[in-house]
Design a protein around this motif. Sequence first.
Motif, mmCIF file in Angstrom:
data_model
loop_
_atom_site.group_PDB
_atom_site.id
_atom_site.type_symbol
_atom_site.label_atom_id
_atom_site.label_comp_id
_atom_site.label_asym_id
_atom_site.label_seq_id
_atom_site.Cartn_x
_atom_site.Cartn_y
_atom_site.Cartn_z
ATOM 1 N N THR A 66 18.158 -102.110 35.297
ATOM 2 C CA THR A 66 16.918 -101.729 34.611
ATOM 3 C C THR A 66 17.115 -100.426 33.846
ATOM 4 O O THR A 66 16.718 -100.312 32.679
ATOM 5 C CB THR A 66 15.765 -101.575 35.623
ATOM 6 N N CYS A 67 17.739 -99.460 34.499
ATOM 7 C CA CYS A 67 17.970 -98.159 33.860
ATOM 8 C C CYS A 67 18.935 -98.289 32.684
ATOM 9 O O CYS A 67 18.712 -97.691 31.625
ATOM 10 C CB CYS A 67 18.506 -97.161 34.882
ATOM 11 N N LYS A 68 19.988 -99.075 32.859
ATOM 12 C CA LYS A 68 20.955 -99.264 31.784
ATOM 13 C C LYS A 68 20.283 -99.899 30.574
ATOM 14 O O LYS A 68 20.473 -99.444 29.440
ATOM 15 C CB LYS A 68 22.117 -100.134 32.258
ATOM 16 N N ARG A 69 19.480 -100.930 30.804
ATOM 17 C CA ARG A 69 18.815 -101.608 29.683
ATOM 18 C C ARG A 69 17.836 -100.667 28.996
ATOM 19 O O ARG A 69 17.742 -100.645 27.772
ATOM 20 C CB ARG A 69 18.099 -102.866 30.185
ATOM 21 N N HIS A 70 17.099 -99.887 29.783
ATOM 22 C CA HIS A 70 16.167 -98.914 29.207
ATOM 23 C C HIS A 70 16.923 -97.965 28.271
ATOM 24 O O HIS A 70 16.492 -97.705 27.150
ATOM 25 C CB HIS A 70 15.471 -98.114 30.309
ATOM 26 N N ASN A 71 18.048 -97.448 28.746
ATOM 27 C CA ASN A 71 18.804 -96.481 27.946
ATOM 28 C C ASN A 71 19.425 -97.128 26.713
ATOM 29 O O ASN A 71 19.548 -96.480 25.665
ATOM 30 C CB ASN A 71 19.852 -95.778 28.802
ATOM 31 N N GLN A 72 19.792 -98.420 26.804
ATOM 32 C CA GLN A 72 20.290 -99.120 25.613
ATOM 33 C C GLN A 72 19.179 -99.250 24.575
ATOM 34 O O GLN A 72 19.399 -99.016 23.384
ATOM 35 C CB GLN A 72 20.798 -100.518 25.981
ATOM 36 N N ILE A 73 17.980 -99.606 25.042
ATOM 37 C CA ILE A 73 16.848 -99.755 24.113
ATOM 38 C C ILE A 73 16.472 -98.397 23.529
ATOM 39 O O ILE A 73 16.157 -98.282 22.346
ATOM 40 C CB ILE A 73 15.649 -100.416 24.828
ATOM 41 N N ARG A 74 16.525 -97.373 24.346
ATOM 42 C CA ARG A 74 16.242 -96.003 23.889
ATOM 43 C C ARG A 74 17.197 -95.618 22.764
ATOM 44 O O ARG A 74 16.790 -95.117 21.718
ATOM 45 C CB ARG A 74 16.379 -95.039 25.066
ATOM 46 N N LYS A 75 18.483 -95.864 22.992
ATOM 47 C CA LYS A 75 19.502 -95.519 21.997
ATOM 48 C C LYS A 75 19.314 -96.354 20.720
ATOM 49 O O LYS A 75 19.341 -95.820 19.613
ATOM 50 C CB LYS A 75 20.891 -95.767 22.583
ATOM 51 N N ALA A 76 19.100 -97.653 20.892
ATOM 52 C CA ALA A 76 18.926 -98.536 19.736
ATOM 53 C C ALA A 76 17.705 -98.136 18.912
ATOM 54 O O ALA A 76 17.742 -98.155 17.684
ATOM 55 C CB ALA A 76 18.806 -99.988 20.196
#
Length: 135
Positions: free
Chosen positions: A19-29
Amino acid sequence: MATLPDARSIYPKRTPGTTCKRHNQIRKATAIAFDLYGEFGTDLNLSLINRLTNADMAAAAARAGVNPPTSDQTRNDVKFLLRVYLALGQLDPSAQNPLQGVDQRLNAALTDVLGDTADDPLGLTFLLLPIDRQL
C-alpha cells in the motif's frame, strides 16, 4: 515545485508495504505529470505523451523535487495522468452541462489507456492528493 505527502505522512504504522509503495509511486507520478503538463501547455497531445523518454521524466522529476521513476508502473502512471490532464484540458467550460463533458472526456481517456471498459467493467478508485503549488 509541488509538495505531496508521502506514505509515512498518511498511513498508520503496520500499513502493508504494498500500500505504501503504491501510494509513493502515485505521489511521484502525480508530481512528474503535473510538471510535464505545465511544461508542455497547449502543445500537449497523445503523440507527445507516447514519445516521452526516461530522460524527459527524469528531468521533470528533478524539477518537481522527486526521484526519477524507476519502474515501468510509475512511468505508465505518468503517461496515464497526462492523458487524463489532456482530456480534461479539452473541456468546453461554456457547455450547457460541463460535468457531462468531464465524464465523457475522462471515460475516453480511461478507455484509451485501459481498453474497452464496457465488456469488462473495472472497479476504479481515484486517489485525490492535495497539491501545494509554491511559486
